[in-house]
Design a protein around this motif. Structure first.
Motif, PDB file in Angstrom:
ATOM      1  N   VAL A  35      41.801  29.775  40.408  1.00 59.02           N
ATOM      2  CA  VAL A  35      40.353  29.617  40.253  1.00 59.02           C
ATOM      3  C   VAL A  35      40.013  29.031  38.877  1.00 59.02           C
ATOM      4  CG1 VAL A  35      38.132  30.817  40.252  1.00 59.02           C
ATOM      5  CG2 VAL A  35      39.915  31.496  41.864  1.00 59.02           C
ATOM      6  N   ALA A  36      40.742  29.441  37.839  1.00 57.02           N
ATOM      7  CA  ALA A  36      40.469  28.945  36.495  1.00 57.02           C
ATOM      8  C   ALA A  36      40.701  27.439  36.399  1.00 57.02           C
ATOM      9  CB  ALA A  36      41.338  29.670  35.473  1.00 57.02           C
ATOM     10  N   LYS A  37      41.795  26.950  36.950  1.00 62.69           N
ATOM     11  CA  LYS A  37      42.066  25.504  36.870  1.00 62.69           C
ATOM     12  C   LYS A  37      41.098  24.704  37.739  1.00 62.69           C
ATOM     13  CE  LYS A  37      44.709  24.090  34.601  1.00 62.69           C
ATOM     14  NZ  LYS A  37      44.613  23.842  33.135  1.00 62.69           N
ATOM     15  N   LEU A  38      40.720  25.248  38.914  1.00 60.21           N
ATOM     16  CA  LEU A  38      39.719  24.567  39.735  1.00 60.21           C
ATOM     17  C   LEU A  38      38.369  24.540  39.021  1.00 60.21           C
ATOM     18  CD1 LEU A  38      40.565  25.964  43.301  1.00 60.21           C
ATOM     19  CD2 LEU A  38      41.103  23.703  42.372  1.00 60.21           C
ATOM     20  N   ALA A  39      38.006  25.666  38.406  1.00 60.84           N
ATOM     21  CA  ALA A  39      36.740  25.712  37.665  1.00 60.84           C
ATOM     22  C   ALA A  39      36.765  24.754  36.481  1.00 60.84           C
ATOM     23  CB  ALA A  39      36.481  27.139  37.180  1.00 60.84           C
ATOM     24  N   SER A  50      36.261  23.563  28.695  1.00 62.03           N
ATOM     25  CA  SER A  50      37.115  24.244  29.663  1.00 62.03           C
ATOM     26  C   SER A  50      37.261  25.732  29.359  1.00 62.03           C
ATOM     27  CB  SER A  50      38.499  23.588  29.702  1.00 62.03           C
ATOM     28  OG  SER A  50      39.093  23.607  28.422  1.00 62.03           O
ATOM     29  N   ILE A  51      37.068  26.131  28.102  1.00 61.00           N
ATOM     30  CA  ILE A  51      37.156  27.551  27.752  1.00 61.00           C
ATOM     31  C   ILE A  51      36.073  28.334  28.486  1.00 61.00           C
ATOM     32  CG2 ILE A  51      37.039  29.220  25.878  1.00 61.00           C
ATOM     33  CD1 ILE A  51      39.527  27.387  25.911  1.00 61.00           C
ATOM     34  N   ILE A  52      34.888  27.744  28.624  1.00 58.18           N
ATOM     35  CA  ILE A  52      33.819  28.399  29.380  1.00 58.18           C
ATOM     36  C   ILE A  52      34.232  28.565  30.836  1.00 58.18           C
ATOM     37  CG2 ILE A  52      31.407  28.232  30.109  1.00 58.18           C
ATOM     38  CD1 ILE A  52      30.769  26.734  27.630  1.00 58.18           C
ATOM     39  N   ALA A  53      34.928  27.563  31.376  1.00 58.96           N
ATOM     40  CA  ALA A  53      35.393  27.658  32.767  1.00 58.96           C
ATOM     41  C   ALA A  53      36.359  28.822  32.934  1.00 58.96           C
ATOM     42  CB  ALA A  53      36.059  26.347  33.174  1.00 58.96           C
ATOM     43  N   TYR A  54      37.294  28.981  31.996  1.00 63.31           N
ATOM     44  CA  TYR A  54      38.264  30.069  32.102  1.00 63.31           C
ATOM     45  C   TYR A  54      37.575  31.433  32.009  1.00 63.31           C
ATOM     46  CZ  TYR A  54      41.501  26.272  30.882  1.00 63.31           C
ATOM     47  OH  TYR A  54      42.194  25.098  30.847  1.00 63.31           O
ATOM     48  N   MET A  59      34.840  36.430  34.534  1.00 64.75           N
ATOM     49  CA  MET A  59      33.581  37.139  34.813  1.00 64.75           C
ATOM     50  C   MET A  59      33.291  37.182  36.309  1.00 64.75           C
ATOM     51  SD  MET A  59      30.975  35.821  31.862  1.00 64.75           S
ATOM     52  CE  MET A  59      31.258  36.148  30.126  1.00 64.75           C
ATOM     53  N   LEU A  60      33.516  36.058  36.986  1.00 61.59           N
ATOM     54  CA  LEU A  60      33.214  35.985  38.415  1.00 61.59           C
ATOM     55  C   LEU A  60      34.107  36.917  39.217  1.00 61.59           C
ATOM     56  CD1 LEU A  60      31.814  34.667  40.858  1.00 61.59           C
ATOM     57  CD2 LEU A  60      33.583  32.882  40.780  1.00 61.59           C
ATOM     58  N   LEU A  61      35.421  36.849  38.954  1.00 61.31           N
ATOM     59  CA  LEU A  61      36.353  37.650  39.739  1.00 61.31           C
ATOM     60  C   LEU A  61      36.397  39.112  39.298  1.00 61.31           C
ATOM     61  CD1 LEU A  61      39.354  35.153  40.054  1.00 61.31           C
ATOM     62  CD2 LEU A  61      37.495  35.568  41.663  1.00 61.31           C
ATOM     63  N   GLY A  62      35.858  39.405  38.120  1.00 58.28           N
ATOM     64  CA  GLY A  62      35.863  40.770  37.623  1.00 58.28           C
ATOM     65  C   GLY A  62      34.512  41.448  37.743  1.00 58.28           C
ATOM     66  N   PRO A  63      33.713  41.475  36.667  1.00 54.56           N
ATOM     67  CA  PRO A  63      32.457  42.238  36.680  1.00 54.56           C
ATOM     68  C   PRO A  63      31.431  41.772  37.702  1.00 54.56           C
ATOM     69  CG  PRO A  63      32.656  40.916  34.688  1.00 54.56           C
ATOM     70  CD  PRO A  63      33.978  40.879  35.346  1.00 54.56           C
ATOM     71  N   VAL A  64      31.356  40.464  37.986  1.00 53.52           N
ATOM     72  CA  VAL A  64      30.366  39.990  38.968  1.00 53.52           C
ATOM     73  C   VAL A  64      30.740  40.462  40.369  1.00 53.52           C
ATOM     74  CG1 VAL A  64      29.347  37.948  40.060  1.00 53.52           C
ATOM     75  CG2 VAL A  64      29.683  38.002  37.577  1.00 53.52           C
ATOM     76  N   MET A  65      32.009  40.284  40.753  1.00 50.10           N
ATOM     77  CA  MET A  65      32.439  40.745  42.068  1.00 50.10           C
ATOM     78  C   MET A  65      32.387  42.271  42.184  1.00 50.10           C
ATOM     79  SD  MET A  65      33.028  38.170  43.993  1.00 50.10           S
ATOM     80  CE  MET A  65      33.896  38.994  45.318  1.00 50.10           C
ATOM     81  N   GLU A  66      32.555  42.954  41.052  1.00 47.22           N
ATOM     82  CA  GLU A  66      32.484  44.409  41.085  1.00 47.22           C
ATOM     83  C   GLU A  66      31.097  44.888  41.498  1.00 47.22           C
ATOM     84  OE1 GLU A  66      33.491  48.260  38.206  1.00 47.22           O
ATOM     85  OE2 GLU A  66      33.527  46.215  37.402  1.00 47.22           O
TER      86      GLU A  66
END
Length: 583
Positions: A35-39, A50-54, A59-66
């Motif tokens: 997901v990081a490389k696609l983002a 690209s640092i913002i993408a990583y 954030m998306l796969l962690g706290p947001v999905m939580e």
């Protein structure tokens, strides 16, 4: 059947009690990397870092999905080990790409060093108004060393961001851009050392004796690291490659040496990231050809695996609890260090008489990338809690998103001024190396240049040959190299003897030489190490004298190329810049 049963073999590869945790770690690693490389691809199309993408991936796969309560990714011990390796590799690359010790040492007596020191001191002092409770208590509850470490991060300038902005706008090789770039390199190294000291000592109270001991540790460790990386590692790699001829041998030795250096740093009481930084800085002075042989492998591993995971973990560690931070603390953490950065840089630029102080001050406000890495280190070390960490990560995102446009506008406006110098002759040689790549000496060599003969008297030489900002001159007799004469040496010669004394009596005959097929980077490095401003150029086989190159030649050609002016007719020079988008 005796021996292992099929089920026992299966159980063996399940790693016993840790099978479930290992499976979750593998899932986490796979999802984060993909997901990081696609983002990254999506964000680059939007011209975002690209640092913002990583970090956004984490954030998306962690706290947001939580928040959905269905599925999300959590950190684990296996992931933390990988991330710890990522920390060291990331700071190694910062040292390799952004820190040049020889340039730092050569600038100690110059006004660029004064500007950088004043900038760091003033901005650090203002930032400590937030991180301590001396004036107002923002509720951070940090001791002095922890306050110093956080203030250092808040007042730090990120060279990667500044270099990217200057490069994209075509300002890096212009006078204003070079001044900003030079001050940022020096200021970033000072801030990193302060932060490294503070993080390593955050559990202890500082004392005069403790500070001296810590400085001694850093000095000794730096010397050992420099000797190993510049004197031991290159010949060792070259010799082993000839004997063993193992694929990727240099990559393996470099990684092994990196982790041993980190271990050594931790063993003497320093933080491992500081050891990795110093190791990278030591390798940054290696010859260009050597770097090309040993660096690409580790850079590919870092940019393809460790760096995305490292910054994605910053997103995983993000918490929406930052909203519980009082509004006063939010305003103080976001605005007071920003004011301190500009004020400190402006005072430093003004006192040291740099051109266009407001542009230099604006240029030193670029930050976000290295700061996020340091904040993660501080959070893992227990210096700051997740509330402060999460809020400051958001602040750094704002810096990354908005400050490049502000810096570009200020530098563009300053570059249009007509009272700027046409070129700068006082830039430390090592810093010029950052703006040169893949240029050979033969590309810039003026073979028609005349040189004083050894029979010329010192008086005639000082009256007819001396030019501003050049303390060294090549002496040649009928196309044969004699040596180098230094203006410094003439001070020891009585003036009443100048009319009788010939250059032959004061010339330095044993001098370093350059070859036409060498990289300009390597020659500039030898110039800096030898404290010379000129280097004789000879043929590699016959050592026939061909001419000389000066540091002023490099800077002048670089700035003329950028401004589109006519270059000297002897050669065309090609310049390029290293990309530091991710670092």
């Amino acid at each position: 059947m005796e021996g292992f049963s099929l089920q026992e073999i299966v159980d063996l590869f399940r790693f016993g009690e840790h099978a479930h945790e290992l499976h979750q770690s593998l899932l986490t690693l796979g999802m984060l990397i993909i997901v990081a490389k696609l983002a990254e691809g999506v964000f680059r199309r939007l011209r975002l870092n690209s640092i913002i993408a990583y970090a956004a991936t984490g954030m998306l796969l962690g706290p947001v999905m939580e928040l959905t309560g269905v599925w999300w990714i959590e950190s684990s011990l296996h992931l933390e080990l990988v991330l710890a390796l990522g920390v060291f590799i990331f700071f190694f690359l910062i040292g390799l790409d952004e820190v040049d010790i020889s340039s730092f040492m050569s600038s100690l007596k110059g006004h660029y060093f004064l500007a950088a020191v004043l900038s760091v001191i003033v901005s650090l002092s203002i930032s400590m108004l937030v991180t301590t409770d001396l004036v107002f208590d923002f509720g951070l509850k940090l001791n002095f060393t922890e306050s110093l470490a956080l203030a250092g991060v808040l007042s730090m300038t990120s060279l990667g961001i500044v270099a990217k902005v200057l490069t994209d706008g075509g300002h890096l090789k212009q006078p204003v851009g070079l001044q900003i770039f030079t001050v940022v390199i020096i200021a970033e190294l000072i801030a990193l050392l302060v932060i490294g000291f503070s993080i390593g000592e955050h559990a202890h109270q500082l004392s005069p004796v403790g500070i001296l001991i810590l400085l001694g540790k850093v000095a000794g460790f730096s010397v050992v690291t420099w000797v190993l990386s510049s004197r031991v590692l290159p010949p060792l790699v070259a010799g082993l490659q000839r004997v063993i001829q193992v694929p990727q041998l240099s990559l393996g030795l470099l990684l092994g040496m990196l982790f041993l250096i980190v271990y050594g740093a931790e063993a003497v009481g320093l933080h491992g990231s500081l050891g990795a930084l110093l190791f990278g800085a030591s390798l940054s002075s290696l010859p260009y050809q050597v770097q090309r042989e040993i660096i690409p492998g580790i850079r590919s591993v870092a940019e393809g695996f460790f760096v995305p995971l490292f910054f994605a973990s910053a997103g995983l560690s993000f918490s929406f609890t930052f909203a519980t931070l009082p509004l006063g603390a939010m305003a103080g953490l976001a605005l007071i260090p920003l004011l301190g950065n500009f004020t400190g840089a402006f005072i430093g630029a003004y006192v040291s008489r740099l051109a266009v102080p407001y542009a230099v001050a604006t240029g030193l406000m670029g930050k976000g990338v290295a700061e996020i890495a340091l904040l993660l280190v501080m959070w893992n070390s227990g210096i700051i809690d997740e509330v402060v960490f999460s809020f400051l990560v958001l602040v750094m995102f704002c810096y990354i998103l908005f400050m490049p446009s502000v810096i570009s506008f200020a530098v563009s406006r300053a570059s249009r001024r007509t009272d700027l110098p046409a070129q700068l002759d006082d830039i430390p040689l090592g810093i010029v190396r950052f703006a040169l790549e893949d240029i050979k000496i033969d590309d810039i060599l003026d073979r028609s240049r005349r040189h004083p003969a050894s029979s010329v008297t010192v008086r005639d030489f000082t009256e007819q040959w001396i030019v501003p900002h050049q303390p060294h001159y090549v002496v040649a007799d009928k196309g044969a190299l004699v040596g180098i004469v230094s203006l410094e040496m003439l001070r020891y010669l009585p003036k009443d003897a100048w009319g009788k004394t010939q250059l032959d009596a004061v010339v330095r005959r044993q001098t370093p030489l350059a070859y036409p097929d060498e990289q300009v980077e390597d020659v500039l490095h030898r110039m800096s190490e030898s404290s010379l401003s000129v280097m004789p150029v000879v043929e590699r086989d016959s050592e026939k004298f061909l001419g000389a190159v000066t540091s002023s030649d490099i800077i002048q050609l670089m700035t003329m190329e950028t401004m589109g002016e006519n270059r000297p007719p002897h050669r065309s020079v090609k310049t390029s810049t290293r990309s530091r988008q991710n670092h």
